[in-house]
Design an enzyme around this catalytic site. Sequence first.
Site, short mmCIF file in Angstrom:
data_model
loop_
_atom_site.label_atom_id
_atom_site.label_comp_id
_atom_site.label_asym_id
_atom_site.label_seq_id
_atom_site.Cartn_x
_atom_site.Cartn_y
_atom_site.Cartn_z
N GLY B 240 -4.16 -4.34 6.36
CA GLY B 240 -4.02 -3.85 7.73
C GLY B 240 -2.66 -3.23 7.96
O GLY B 240 -2.07 -2.65 7.05
N SER B 241 -2.18 -3.38 9.19
CA SER B 241 -0.95 -2.71 9.59
C SER B 241 0.28 -3.42 9.05
O SER B 241 0.24 -4.60 8.71
CB SER B 241 -0.85 -2.66 11.11
OG SER B 241 -0.58 -3.97 11.61
N ARG B 242 1.38 -2.69 9.00
CA ARG B 242 2.64 -3.27 8.55
C ARG B 242 3.10 -4.36 9.51
O ARG B 242 3.57 -5.41 9.07
CB ARG B 242 3.69 -2.15 8.47
CG ARG B 242 5.00 -2.60 7.89
CD ARG B 242 5.81 -1.37 7.48
NE ARG B 242 7.13 -1.72 7.01
CZ ARG B 242 7.97 -0.83 6.49
NH1 ARG B 242 7.61 0.43 6.35
NH2 ARG B 242 9.17 -1.20 6.08
N GLY B 244 1.25 -6.26 11.50
CA GLY B 244 0.41 -7.45 11.33
C GLY B 244 0.70 -8.17 10.03
O GLY B 244 0.83 -9.40 9.99
N GLY B 245 0.84 -7.40 8.97
CA GLY B 245 1.11 -8.00 7.66
C GLY B 245 2.43 -8.73 7.64
O GLY B 245 2.54 -9.83 7.08
N GLU B 264 -1.62 -5.89 2.04
CA GLU B 264 -1.58 -4.45 1.79
C GLU B 264 -1.41 -3.80 3.14
O GLU B 264 -2.26 -3.95 4.02
CB GLU B 264 -2.89 -4.02 1.13
CG GLU B 264 -2.87 -2.59 0.67
CD GLU B 264 -4.23 -1.97 0.77
OE1 GLU B 264 -5.21 -2.54 0.26
OE2 GLU B 264 -4.32 -0.90 1.40
N CYS B 301 -6.31 3.80 3.19
CA CYS B 301 -4.92 3.43 2.88
C CYS B 301 -4.36 4.32 1.79
O CYS B 301 -3.15 4.37 1.58
CB CYS B 301 -4.83 1.96 2.50
SG CYS B 301 -6.20 1.42 1.48
N GLU B 392 3.66 6.30 7.84
CA GLU B 392 2.23 6.60 7.84
C GLU B 392 1.73 6.93 9.26
O GLU B 392 2.06 6.24 10.22
CB GLU B 392 1.47 5.38 7.33
CG GLU B 392 -0.04 5.58 7.24
CD GLU B 392 -0.77 4.33 6.73
OE1 GLU B 392 -0.18 3.23 6.80
OE2 GLU B 392 -1.91 4.48 6.27
#
Lengths: 527, 527
Positions: B240-242, B244-245, B264, B301, B392
């Site tokens: 998912g998103s940076r 969230g990660g 990821e 991605c 991104e």
Amino acid sequence: MTITGNNLIGNTLSATGSEIFAAVNPSTGALLPGQFHLVTVAEATAVTAKATAAFKLYNKKSIEDRAVFLETIAEEILAAGDELLDRAMAESGLPAARLTGERGRTMMQLKMFAQLLREGSWVDARIDTAIPDRQPLPKPDLRSMLTPLGPVMVFGASNFPFAYSAAGGDTASALAAGCPVIVKAHPLHPGTDEMVGQAIISAAKKTNMPDGVFSLVFSNETTAIQLVKDPAIKAIGFTGSRKGGMAIFDAAVNRAEPIPVYAEMSAVNPVILLPGAVAANAAGIAQGFAASVCMGVGQFCTNPGLVFMVDDDNTKIFLRSLSENIEKITPATMLSKGIYTACNNGVEQLKAAATLATESKAIPDTGKTEAVPHIFSVAQKDFMANKSLSQEVFGPVSLVVLCKNTDEICEALQGLEGQLTATVHANADDEAYLSPVIDLMKEKAGRVLFGGFPTGVEVCDAMVHGGPFPATTDSRTTSVGTAAILRFVRPVAYQNFPQPLLPEALKDNNPLKILRIVNGSYSRETV
Amino acid sequence: MTITGNNLIGNTLSATGSEIFAAVNPSTGALLPGQFHLVTVAEATAVTAKATAAFKLYNKKSIEDRAVFLETIAEEILAAGDELLDRAMAESGLPAARLTGERGRTMMQLKMFAQLLREGSWVDARIDTAIPDRQPLPKPDLRSMLTPLGPVMVFGASNFPFAYSAAGGDTASALAAGCPVIVKAHPLHPGTDEMVGQAIISAAKKTNMPDGVFSLVFSNETTAIQLVKDPAIKAIGFTGSRKGGMAIFDAAVNRAEPIPVYAEMSAVNPVILLPGAVAANAAGIAQGFAASVCMGVGQFCTNPGLVFMVDDDNTKIFLRSLSENIEKITPATMLSKGIYTACNNGVEQLKAAATLATESKAIPDTGKTEAVPHIFSVAQKDFMANKSLSQEVFGPVSLVVLCKNTDEICEALQGLEGQLTATVHANADDEAYLSPVIDLMKEKAGRVLFGGFPTGVEVCDAMVHGGPFPATTDSRTTSVGTAAILRFVRPVAYQNFPQPLLPEALKDNNPLKILRIVNGSYSRETV
């Protein structure tokens, strides 16, 4: 070889800092020759810049060149001769035979990684060839292998001046993987580290390795953490205390770019003595246990600090026999005054919370750092109620936890933190209890032993010197044995690359003759 | 199959919480049937307790039983039929053909891991036999293999409702490794996740797997982080998103017991077009690039968000051809209003900082979430001066960075963060520049491509879907392909274990017929 007290910034000696320190002989308390200059912030920046530049060049070297570099390090360490052994003895208080053996192990590790490189299959080469006419979409050609992470920082251990220090397992495996190494010299044996560092630099020069493939710095905590946070550093190897390891781990994972930390920190290495085994051989187990707990003045990370057993008549035989063995032990010098003091403090805390089962002969207080072996005992319910009793006391100290039955043993094991090792002694009479005990041992430890004792870490393919937190910060790895190299690499896949642009390991004709996974099958054949 | 909106706490449906939500059809904005109950703190605790209990039982199952479980999941997903595809279409806005293909890939992944288990060599079995008469000390018998970490929590992706979600690659590889899985259903496709979750539970029941081997929860961020921090959880998979990660990563590494996180998060997947390749085939490359950047409405991605090329006459041909291709693209529905809005915001920011090279036909604003493909261009020096241009934009958007020469390309590449992929197009005329470009691609990415485009992630042994931070939080791993299983295991060594107590993989007679390292050599033979 002269001890300069300079930082080894790649091939350059540097001592621009004004803060200095000297090493202490723990047997005498006397200062040893050599003034070691703490690395400055500017020097630390130069170190990582050199490592970054060296990384690109080091990776262009052939596998054979890299293997010869490792072997040459071993030769240069041997060439440093008795002078190196003498310095290590003076700095560590460890006896000559032990250090000679440890030097041999250090050289053997370097040669083992050279051999691993030459065999070559460790790179986990995988090849899936193209299927251009596959429906609905063509299948591309994909090939992958392991590639080095980048510059690695290594923090050596106090208790292994050779095998876990400047040219120890972390350095050997990182260099083998293709990563430049920056070692933080240990403050308890800086002269030994410098001499070994010089041997590595000498080997690097002789084998035409790039300047910066190896550096060694004397550093305080602040500058060491600055190095950990430097974006150039891509992984950390550490052996030492939980406090030190966690300071590094926290700094590394909270960087803008988090990096892996392989910190081996602490363990009490539980030994489970099941009733049948004790009934059959109480005296023999006691003898082996006494030797293990006192080996190297208890200064091994695999030292057995906890025993779990069912409290029955045979337990009394075991404890009496343990007393007889422990009482015979001659106290010996610990690595430093600080380690000696911490050990004594641990003993005092145990005296307050547990029963003293036995101690070795006391010695007159001569001001020497000679530790007296101590064994304590405690009832399982008291052990369960006091978390501090499951913490490591670094030294020749162990705690026997007396359980009512094997259920209590399992309950206590379940409550333990992660461990480097767990050992069970059992015989045919213990069969009914064995399975849940072994399951818990596997859950808690990186290495499980059936019989014997955990001290003595064999260097081989199958060794796992690691384990769940807090034994290490990364249970997925080992710091001893050939698999230690896997800590410093990551996989890279090549899609539709022309043959000339592929690494040797992935070319169709398999010039390295390595074992690969080719279209789902293991093979050393040409594709 | 009925969508219940209940949490699947192992085999138990549970909806004790009062907070509910519904899914939205992104094509229409309408609410879809089904009310999903957010998991409560008490339910979350029950989930991890069940997973812990299931872990011990799941590990007693035979390898064959585990393989059949994975295959049965695939069958149960297929058995859910068009109803499942229809729900996934309604929740994601993705077309039927794509989702049918993705379902097939998901089933194939499960079967691939079943096959990997049956082949069995992935456990990295290593055997060093004893040398009892070795001097100065006997060599013990040591054997090691990989063993599962424990319960794994999986956060599925918005953009792959099947292949990276409830029964996606993370779940399949963790279950294959021997780890129970707890999935946090994705709020954009909760109904699809529940249906797939029910299929997994059904498979678990049919194959007699323990209750708790799989759970699925609907959760807000707070409870999800509580689960991440639960001591029972031993690893995390996330796509998912940076933002969230990193929230999950930070929570996981700052636990009392830190755990591995495989997140990821983001990538711009640079494509380097060298002058010779562009001179030879500007129009062809432009056509392929346009298709890649717009595939799946740019919601991959591996979407190529950056192009680096030397600004010459051929560049103009390339950009003109790109325009012709992009202009033909029909805008299509994005996964959600939020993703659509974020994409438009990214486009607006690019409009302020770069030159619009081309966009596809605009559409009347119908309130639909249909994204218009956009390509921008910018001079290298302006790109270098504005860090935000290398971030991104999730959607059919790309930025062409015009460089004066290949040195400028290398400078820009060196400045990039870690990537999932990096692609170069080159021909014989580019040979002089190629080596440093490929070196940088390898340094920055997990997968490097020669020609072609990065969208399309082949599922095979050699795939590396991963890369240096922030592409992922652990560059040492891949989330796609057979090697994904290695994320959820750690090695355990057995010292001097009697044959009957060893796992099958380590017994002398090699009953699983796996490839092992025996005394330094690869072998399938009996020891």
